[in-house]
Motif scaffolding. Structure first.
Motif, PDB file in Angstrom:
ATOM      1  N   GLU A   1       0.913  -1.238   0.037  1.00 38.22           N
ATOM      2  CA  GLU A   1       0.060  -0.148  -0.038  1.00 38.22           C
ATOM      3  C   GLU A   1       0.777   1.112   0.001  1.00 38.22           C
ATOM      4  O   GLU A   1       0.545   2.171  -0.823  1.00 38.22           O
ATOM      5  CB  GLU A   1      -0.900  -0.007   1.261  1.00 38.22           C
ATOM      6  CG  GLU A   1      -2.126  -1.021   1.060  1.00 38.22           C
ATOM      7  CD  GLU A   1      -2.789  -1.152   2.406  1.00 38.22           C
ATOM      8  OE1 GLU A   1      -3.847  -2.036   2.433  1.00 38.22           O
ATOM      9  OE2 GLU A   1      -2.519  -0.452   3.407  1.00 38.22           O
ATOM     10  N   LEU A   2       1.784   1.181   0.677  1.00 40.41           N
ATOM     11  CA  LEU A   2       2.818   2.158   0.985  1.00 40.41           C
ATOM     12  C   LEU A   2       3.461   2.569  -0.688  1.00 40.41           C
ATOM     13  O   LEU A   2       3.602   3.658  -0.815  1.00 40.41           O
ATOM     14  CB  LEU A   2       3.657   2.114   1.982  1.00 40.41           C
ATOM     15  CG  LEU A   2       4.878   3.283   2.060  1.00 40.41           C
ATOM     16  CD1 LEU A   2       4.227   4.646   2.502  1.00 40.41           C
ATOM     17  CD2 LEU A   2       5.676   2.814   3.028  1.00 40.41           C
ATOM     18  N   LYS A   3       3.913   1.602  -1.142  1.00 44.11           N
ATOM     19  CA  LYS A   3       4.604   1.764  -2.623  1.00 44.11           C
ATOM     20  C   LYS A   3       3.553   2.331  -3.447  1.00 44.11           C
ATOM     21  O   LYS A   3       3.933   3.169  -4.400  1.00 44.11           O
ATOM     22  CB  LYS A   3       4.775   0.417  -3.133  1.00 44.11           C
ATOM     23  CG  LYS A   3       6.117  -0.304  -2.325  1.00 44.11           C
ATOM     24  CD  LYS A   3       6.212  -1.651  -2.761  1.00 44.11           C
ATOM     25  CE  LYS A   3       6.634  -1.919  -3.894  1.00 44.11           C
ATOM     26  NZ  LYS A   3       6.652  -3.556  -4.290  1.00 44.11           N
ATOM     27  N   ALA A   4       2.211   2.112  -3.374  1.00 43.23           N
ATOM     28  CA  ALA A   4       1.299   2.538  -4.385  1.00 43.23           C
ATOM     29  C   ALA A   4       0.946   4.086  -3.920  1.00 43.23           C
ATOM     30  O   ALA A   4       0.824   4.980  -4.717  1.00 43.23           O
ATOM     31  CB  ALA A   4       0.070   1.696  -4.127  1.00 43.23           C
ATOM     32  N   GLN A   5       1.197   4.334  -2.849  1.00 51.57           N
ATOM     33  CA  GLN A   5       0.868   5.673  -2.404  1.00 51.57           C
ATOM     34  C   GLN A   5       2.147   6.633  -2.789  1.00 51.57           C
ATOM     35  O   GLN A   5       1.976   7.673  -3.229  1.00 51.57           O
ATOM     36  CB  GLN A   5       0.959   6.006  -0.717  1.00 51.57           C
ATOM     37  CG  GLN A   5      -0.485   5.471  -0.158  1.00 51.57           C
ATOM     38  CD  GLN A   5      -0.410   5.228   1.168  1.00 51.57           C
ATOM     39  OE1 GLN A   5       0.443   5.851   1.854  1.00 51.57           O
ATOM     40  NE2 GLN A   5      -1.417   4.388   1.917  1.00 51.57           N
TER      41      GLN A   5
ATOM     42  N   PRO B   1      -1.555   8.022   4.695  1.00 54.20           N
ATOM     43  CA  PRO B   1      -2.613   9.267   4.357  1.00 54.20           C
ATOM     44  C   PRO B   1      -3.257   8.933   3.251  1.00 54.20           C
ATOM     45  O   PRO B   1      -2.969   8.136   2.233  1.00 54.20           O
ATOM     46  CB  PRO B   1      -1.192  10.178   4.220  1.00 54.20           C
ATOM     47  CG  PRO B   1      -0.259   9.426   3.680  1.00 54.20           C
ATOM     48  CD  PRO B   1      -0.136   8.091   4.518  1.00 54.20           C
ATOM     49  N   ALA B   2      -4.301   9.686   2.982  1.00 53.91           N
ATOM     50  CA  ALA B   2      -5.475   9.514   1.834  1.00 53.91           C
ATOM     51  C   ALA B   2      -4.574   9.949   0.428  1.00 53.91           C
ATOM     52  O   ALA B   2      -3.784  10.770   0.391  1.00 53.91           O
ATOM     53  CB  ALA B   2      -6.475  10.294   1.922  1.00 53.91           C
ATOM     54  N   THR B   3      -4.681   8.999  -0.397  1.00 48.51           N
ATOM     55  CA  THR B   3      -4.258   9.133  -1.981  1.00 48.51           C
ATOM     56  C   THR B   3      -4.395  10.521  -2.408  1.00 48.51           C
ATOM     57  O   THR B   3      -5.822  10.972  -2.596  1.00 48.51           O
ATOM     58  CB  THR B   3      -4.440   8.206  -2.910  1.00 48.51           C
ATOM     59  OG1 THR B   3      -4.064   6.684  -2.412  1.00 48.51           O
ATOM     60  CG2 THR B   3      -3.743   8.443  -3.960  1.00 48.51           C
ATOM     61  N   PRO B   4      -3.648  11.437  -2.746  1.00 48.30           N
ATOM     62  CA  PRO B   4      -4.121  13.016  -3.040  1.00 48.30           C
ATOM     63  C   PRO B   4      -4.616  12.820  -4.426  1.00 48.30           C
ATOM     64  O   PRO B   4      -4.561  12.191  -5.258  1.00 48.30           O
ATOM     65  CB  PRO B   4      -2.420  13.763  -3.121  1.00 48.30           C
ATOM     66  CG  PRO B   4      -1.584  12.594  -3.389  1.00 48.30           C
ATOM     67  CD  PRO B   4      -2.199  11.326  -2.508  1.00 48.30           C
TER      68      PRO B   4
END
Length: 479
Positions: free
Chosen positions: A36-40, A81-84
């Motif tokens: 998930e962190l990589k995607a963000q 954090p929410a994806t900007p």
């Protein structure tokens, strides 16, 4: 915005470095959070590149972190954090042109040479010499001459307002008595604005100095006219064709479509002066100060008829017919100096008909009325009857090799006064002209003509009529 995106990316990466043994999780949960962190991080990188207005390069893969490594070094992941949201690239709004960027500059120049084959190029004092009020180079001193050198500035300054400004750099002041004031040299020809009253531009008002809508040939541009000069009879109504005033024009869409088709076909139109026109002008003439409170009233109508329904030879043919009328009071210039204190009636009506050459055509106009004319018996100017016109035949022959050819023949006749001349002399004109126009390219035209003339000179001090045969030539370049 760029700084905030960078801070958000840094915050997400910093969580990899925070370890809290109390929050250690099993390998599967850690691997899920790492993905998930990589995607963000990839989303933040793309948003940062979009904010810079560039396409992001292929995102570099995040450092590989497997579950075993994560177990060896427990990582506490902060709440992701929410994806900007993607930052849109601002669209370029096309800038509207300034009014002066909508103007165009064009014009044309005509150079002539007239040669006498025979005739009365000279005469004793008091007798007429062969002269024309339209071309001063027809004389015993003839040679090369610049007949016109026009420059036109025109364009739409808004959706409803259009302007037109034309000057002539080859004008001369003729018949000047010495005390009459004449204005506008280098001569001002046109200076007007069109105000369109509807979105389709069928209705318009024209304010300023412009052509007076009387006579079809009078309104046709000299750059577009087939013959070298206008006829005496029609032009005598409005010499120099222009005056200062207000005129309204109406052109139905159906009529405009016919004219557009003819213009696209290369026909010589009279210009867009409306199918119907109604105007008021000073009435004294081009660049002349008005001398009385009366206004010249003018009405004009013309209508093109498509003859396709007749079949056969009439396929694609257009016949245009119409008429015009004017009422005016004019004060001619006097030989003794100044302008006449008497305002003379200057009223007439005219008819016109044009079968456009496709390939053969006929054009004719005639007018009748009364106007000022010098009377030899009384040695004074009087209001007298006038009449005259012309008949013209032409053949249009476009070619792919040498350009467009248009041979023509015209006969004209006039009896009446010439109000633009000093003391309004009487003209008695009978003339036959045979010629051909050759247009090798759109920017260049040549005209060669033979004229058989019989004329009374536009000078009340000379009597009788002069005769002669002339070769007339003209080259015109358009720009």
């Amino acid at each position: 915005m760029t700084l905030r995106l960078r801070l958000a990316a840094g915050t997400a990466l910093a969580t990899l470095m925070i370890s809290t043994p109390a929050q250690a999780q099993d390998n599967a949960a850690l691997q899920r959070q790492i993905d998930e962190l990589k995607a963000q991080v990839q989303a933040l990188t793309a948003a940062l590149a979009a904010n810079k207005g560039t396409q992001p390069a292929a995102a570099a893969p995040a450092p590989a972190v497997d579950a075993a490594s994560a177990a060896a070094a427990p990582v506490a992941l902060a709440a992701a954090p929410a994806t900007p949201a993607a930052v849109p690239v601002s669209a370029e709004v096309p800038k509207s042109k300034a009014w002066y960027e909508k103007l165009s500059l064009r014009g044309y120049t005509q150079m002539r040479y007239n040669g006498f084959l025979s005739g009365d190029d000279t005469a004793p004092a008091g007798e007429s010499r062969l002269r024309s009020p339209h071309d001063s180079s027809i004389s015993d001193r003839g040679g090369f001459s610049l007949r016109r050198a026009r420059l036109v500035l025109q364009g739409d300054v808004s959706d409803r307002v259009s302007l037109y400004l034309q000057s002539d750099f080859a004008s001369a002041v003729n018949n000047q008595a010495g005390s009459e004031r004449r204005e506008g040299f280098v001569q001002l020809r046109d200076a007007y604005a069109d105000i369109f009253l509807d979105k389709d531009k069928n209705w318009r008002l024209r304010f300023g100095q412009s052509k007076v809508p009387f006579g079809w040939e009078n309104m046709q541009s000299s750059s577009n006219r087939l013959t070298l000069d206008r006829s005496d009879a029609i032009n005598s109504a409005v010499p120099s064709e222009r005056d200062l005033g207000i005129v309204g024009y109406y052109t139905p869409t159906s009529v405009q479509q016919i004219w557009d088709r003819l213009g696209h076909d290369g026909q010589k139109l009279f210009g867009n002066y409306g199918a119907f026109g109604l105007g008021v002008f000073n009435g004294q003439g081009t660049n002349r100060t008005e001398q009385n409170r009366g206004l010249m009233k003018v009405a004009f109508a013309t209508w093109p008829f498509e003859l396709d329904g007749l079949g056969g030879a009439f396929e694609g043919q257009v016949l245009e017919i119409g008429g015009s009328a004017m009422m005016n009071d004019v004060q001619p210039e006097l030989r003794s100096g100044g302008v006449s204190t008497i305002a003379y009636d200057d009223d007439r009506v005219g008819l016109h008909a044009i079968l456009y050459p496709q390939p053969f055509g006929i054009q004719a106009e005639w007018n009748w009325g009364k106007g000022p004319e010098y009377d030899l018996d009384s040695q004074s100017i009087e209001t007298k009857n006038l009449s005259g016109g012309y008949v013209q035949m032409m053949y249009r022959l476009p070619t792919e090799t040498i350009g467009a050819l248009m041979p023509y023949a015209r006969w004209q006749h006039y009896r009446g006064g010439w109000k633009a001349g000093t003391n309004a002399p009487r003209l008695e004109t009978d003339e036959f002209e045979l010629g051909i126009e050759w247009q090798p390219w759109k920017a260049l035209e040549f005209t060669f003509a033979y004229s058989r003339m019989k004329r009374a000179e536009a000078d009340e001090r000379r009597t009788g009529r002069a005769e002669g045969n002339l070769i007339r030539t003209q080259v015109q370049w358009n720009y």
